[in-house]
Write a protein that holds these residues in place. Structure first.
Motif, PDB file in Angstrom:
ATOM      1  N   LEU A  45     -30.095  36.356  83.731  1.00 43.36           N
ATOM      2  CA  LEU A  45     -30.614  35.816  84.990  1.00 43.36           C
ATOM      3  C   LEU A  45     -31.228  36.912  85.853  1.00 43.36           C
ATOM      4  O   LEU A  45     -32.152  36.649  86.627  1.00 43.36           O
ATOM      5  N   ASP A  46     -30.708  38.121  85.734  1.00 44.99           N
ATOM      6  CA  ASP A  46     -31.258  39.246  86.481  1.00 44.99           C
ATOM      7  C   ASP A  46     -32.628  39.666  85.968  1.00 44.99           C
ATOM      8  O   ASP A  46     -33.347  40.393  86.648  1.00 44.99           O
ATOM      9  N   MET A  47     -32.970  39.257  84.791  1.00 47.21           N
ATOM     10  CA  MET A  47     -34.235  39.650  84.159  1.00 47.21           C
ATOM     11  C   MET A  47     -35.235  38.498  84.184  1.00 47.21           C
ATOM     12  O   MET A  47     -36.088  38.390  83.306  1.00 47.21           O
ATOM     13  N   ASP A  48     -35.170  37.654  85.197  1.00 46.97           N
ATOM     14  CA  ASP A  48     -35.964  36.428  85.214  1.00 46.97           C
ATOM     15  C   ASP A  48     -37.400  36.599  85.713  1.00 46.97           C
ATOM     16  O   ASP A  48     -38.194  35.676  85.614  1.00 46.97           O
ATOM     17  N   THR A  49     -37.743  37.761  86.231  1.00 50.35           N
ATOM     18  CA  THR A  49     -39.111  37.970  86.693  1.00 50.35           C
ATOM     19  C   THR A  49     -39.723  39.178  85.989  1.00 50.35           C
ATOM     20  O   THR A  49     -39.003  40.061  85.502  1.00 50.35           O
ATOM     21  N   GLN A  50     -41.030  39.206  85.979  1.00 47.46           N
ATOM     22  CA  GLN A  50     -41.731  40.342  85.384  1.00 47.46           C
ATOM     23  C   GLN A  50     -41.385  41.631  86.132  1.00 47.46           C
ATOM     24  O   GLN A  50     -41.191  42.683  85.520  1.00 47.46           O
ATOM     25  N   SER A  51     -41.267  41.541  87.433  1.00 44.57           N
ATOM     26  CA  SER A  51     -40.916  42.707  88.246  1.00 44.57           C
ATOM     27  C   SER A  51     -39.534  43.240  87.884  1.00 44.57           C
ATOM     28  O   SER A  51     -39.330  44.454  87.759  1.00 44.57           O
ATOM     29  N   ALA A  52     -38.569  42.361  87.702  1.00 39.88           N
ATOM     30  CA  ALA A  52     -37.214  42.778  87.333  1.00 39.88           C
ATOM     31  C   ALA A  52     -37.213  43.456  85.967  1.00 39.88           C
ATOM     32  O   ALA A  52     -36.552  44.479  85.775  1.00 39.88           O
ATOM     33  N   ARG A  53     -37.937  42.891  85.028  1.00 40.88           N
ATOM     34  CA  ARG A  53     -38.012  43.491  83.691  1.00 40.88           C
ATOM     35  C   ARG A  53     -38.682  44.852  83.745  1.00 40.88           C
ATOM     36  O   ARG A  53     -38.232  45.810  83.102  1.00 40.88           O
ATOM     37  N   THR A  54     -39.738  44.964  84.513  1.00 40.41           N
ATOM     38  CA  THR A  54     -40.429  46.244  84.657  1.00 40.41           C
ATOM     39  C   THR A  54     -39.527  47.287  85.289  1.00 40.41           C
ATOM     40  O   THR A  54     -39.474  48.440  84.833  1.00 40.41           O
ATOM     41  N   ASN A  55     -38.785  46.898  86.325  1.00 30.29           N
ATOM     42  CA  ASN A  55     -37.856  47.827  86.970  1.00 30.29           C
ATOM     43  C   ASN A  55     -36.781  48.293  85.995  1.00 30.29           C
ATOM     44  O   ASN A  55     -36.405  49.461  85.975  1.00 30.29           O
ATOM     45  N   TYR A  56     -36.277  47.383  85.180  1.00 33.60           N
ATOM     46  CA  TYR A  56     -35.246  47.746  84.218  1.00 33.60           C
ATOM     47  C   TYR A  56     -35.782  48.695  83.155  1.00 33.60           C
ATOM     48  O   TYR A  56     -35.134  49.682  82.795  1.00 33.60           O
ATOM     49  N   LEU A  57     -36.974  48.418  82.672  1.00 31.90           N
ATOM     50  CA  LEU A  57     -37.587  49.295  81.670  1.00 31.90           C
ATOM     51  C   LEU A  57     -37.875  50.680  82.254  1.00 31.90           C
ATOM     52  O   LEU A  57     -37.694  51.698  81.579  1.00 31.90           O
TER      53      LEU A  57
END
Length: 112
Positions: A41-53
């Motif tokens: 659920l924390d990875m639900d947006t492109q921005s969140a995924r980019t921040n995690y990567l």
């Protein structure tokens, strides 16, 4: 504002209790279940995924980190958590209160 001081005192009580007594196995299990279960659920947006990567790259976690992440949390022991709690949870955390809280803070050795 009406309950700000009460909320801070409750937080201080929890921090003190955790530092002195540690957490229970059930509390650790609940935390790990939440952290691992809510990850998708924390990875639900492109921005969140980019921040995690970006974080993975910054800390050189490796390209397989996303596959291994949940297992890292599951391997943390109760003894490890409680040892770190005694070390890192200080008696006087840095606290910033915004607004105009009603009442006075009842902390021992408070600088507020």
């Amino acid at each position: 504002n009406d309950s700000a001081i009460q909320a801070v005192e409750i937080m201080q009580h929890i921090v003190d209790s955790t530092r002195k007594n540690g957490v229970t196995q059930q509390e650790l299990d609940n935390a790990v279940n939440y952290i691992t279960g809510s990850f998708a659920l924390d990875m639900d947006t492109q921005s969140a995924r980019t921040n995690y990567l970006t974080t993975m790259q910054l800390f050189d976690l490796g390209t397989d980190y996303l596959d291994k992440r949940n297992e890292y949390f599951k391997r943390v022991s109760l003894e490890q958590i409680n040892r770190v709690a005694k070390t890192l949870l200080t008696a006087q955390p840095l606290l910033v209160i915004a607004g105009k809280p009603q009442g006075t803070l009842n902390w021992k050795d408070s600088n507020l």
